[in-house]
Design an enzyme around this catalytic site. Sequence first.
Site, PDB file in Angstrom:
ATOM      1  N   GLU A   1      14.883  -0.211 -24.122  1.00 53.15           N
ATOM      2  CA  GLU A   1      14.532  -1.331 -23.246  1.00 53.15           C
ATOM      3  C   GLU A   1      15.792  -2.016 -22.726  1.00 53.15           C
ATOM      4  OE1 GLU A   1      14.117  -5.208 -24.623  1.00 53.15           O
ATOM      5  OE2 GLU A   1      13.402  -4.596 -26.611  1.00 53.15           O
TER       6      GLU A   1
ATOM      7  N   LYS B   1      12.788 -11.121 -16.681  1.00 56.18           N
ATOM      8  CA  LYS B   1      12.194 -10.515 -17.868  1.00 56.18           C
ATOM      9  C   LYS B   1      10.874  -9.884 -17.436  1.00 56.18           C
ATOM     10  CE  LYS B   1      10.831 -11.619 -22.615  1.00 56.18           C
ATOM     11  NZ  LYS B   1      10.590 -12.722 -23.581  1.00 56.18           N
TER      12      LYS B   1
ATOM     13  N   VAL C   1       9.256  -4.513 -24.063  1.00 54.96           N
ATOM     14  CA  VAL C   1       8.637  -3.377 -24.739  1.00 54.96           C
ATOM     15  C   VAL C   1       7.491  -2.816 -23.913  1.00 54.96           C
ATOM     16  CG1 VAL C   1       7.249  -2.694 -26.752  1.00 54.96           C
ATOM     17  CG2 VAL C   1       9.346  -4.033 -27.063  1.00 54.96           C
TER      18      VAL C   1
ATOM     19  N   ASP D   1       3.117  -6.743 -25.561  1.00 55.44           N
ATOM     20  CA  ASP D   1       3.576  -5.565 -26.313  1.00 55.44           C
ATOM     21  C   ASP D   1       2.434  -4.998 -27.157  1.00 55.44           C
ATOM     22  OD1 ASP D   1       6.020  -6.281 -25.281  1.00 55.44           O
ATOM     23  OD2 ASP D   1       6.946  -6.787 -27.210  1.00 55.44           O
TER      24      ASP D   1
ATOM     25  N   LYS E   1       9.481  -9.519 -34.537  1.00 50.81           N
ATOM     26  CA  LYS E   1      10.467 -10.599 -34.629  1.00 50.81           C
ATOM     27  C   LYS E   1       9.956 -11.664 -35.584  1.00 50.81           C
ATOM     28  CE  LYS E   1      12.322  -9.844 -29.980  1.00 50.81           C
ATOM     29  NZ  LYS E   1      11.400  -8.800 -29.490  1.00 50.81           N
TER      30      LYS E   1
END
Length: 336
Positions: free
Chosen positions: A54, A116, A136, A172, A189
């Site tokens: 990515e 993004k 992702v 994602d 995360k």
Amino acid sequence: MASSALSRLINLNRHFNLTGSSQGDKDIAGIGMVKVSPDVSKALSRGNPVVALESTIISHGMPYPQNLETAREVEEIVRENGAIPATVAILDGVPCIGLTSDELEKLANLGNKAQKTARRDIAYVVATRGNGATTVSATMVFANMVGIHVFVTGGIGGVHRHGEHTMDVSSDLTELGRTPVAVISAGVKSILDIPRTLEYLETQGVSVAAYRTNEFPAFFTEASGCKVPCRVDTPEDCARLIDANLKLRLGTGILIAVPIPREDSASGSLIESAIQRALKEARDKNITGNAETPFLLARVNELTGGASLASNIALVKNNAFIGAQIAVSLSQLRQT
């Protein structure tokens, strides 16, 4: 990319039905809009191992020039372990699968100026000829489009803390439920709600496996306290899992969670304390949506004196090392 190379990829996708879809050419029509680097195209046409990477981690994950250095080092780790790296980004409205050195540098210099880009943003960034750093979900879309089955990242997005009230759930997770690409990450995360993320992945029908452990990793640290339904101990185990998923045409992705090496893990209590403070600051500043994760990661790095960023870089490199080995094993398996 040359039209002949595009034709080879389209024919290969059509012949092997790599996406596992029953919709035929409609699903691979978008391939004509992307630019695939010559080395990635050559590897795919020969069935050689390729690893997707990515680009949000480059533009939004760390400062320049550390982002560029890390991106180049990760690509080199993939090459050293027998696979071809395919960093994905949208540059000047063109989806690129495999970046040149100059393109990597351009993206690193753009930093937060690059949008993004998740799945929902792809069409807009392309239509406006913008620059997009793929998350992702978007990276999975493009990897699947050209038949790349293995994708390495740091950590995936998930259900945000207090997500039961905000409904803030990363795309994602839904992408993993609809796109047959194996994602190699250090878990979710740790700024997120790990138990609820795993519940959501179960609902989406996503196979979640942990590498050489029975416990789901917590990104910066090796363990989260959450058990996993599957355990894989070798790249060959991972390859067989991915191959079975593709042959059965289940249509879902696979999450292979690789714990950060113990010597690179940050103190769990230090990280958790920083996360709680960063979350409060985000709420006080009304930072939400796709701006929240970059803010939280940056703030946690500040509060831990750079320890979290060092761990982040270490785990991405480790994932690249494991992911390349998985891609090589999968290529060998599918050519026997």
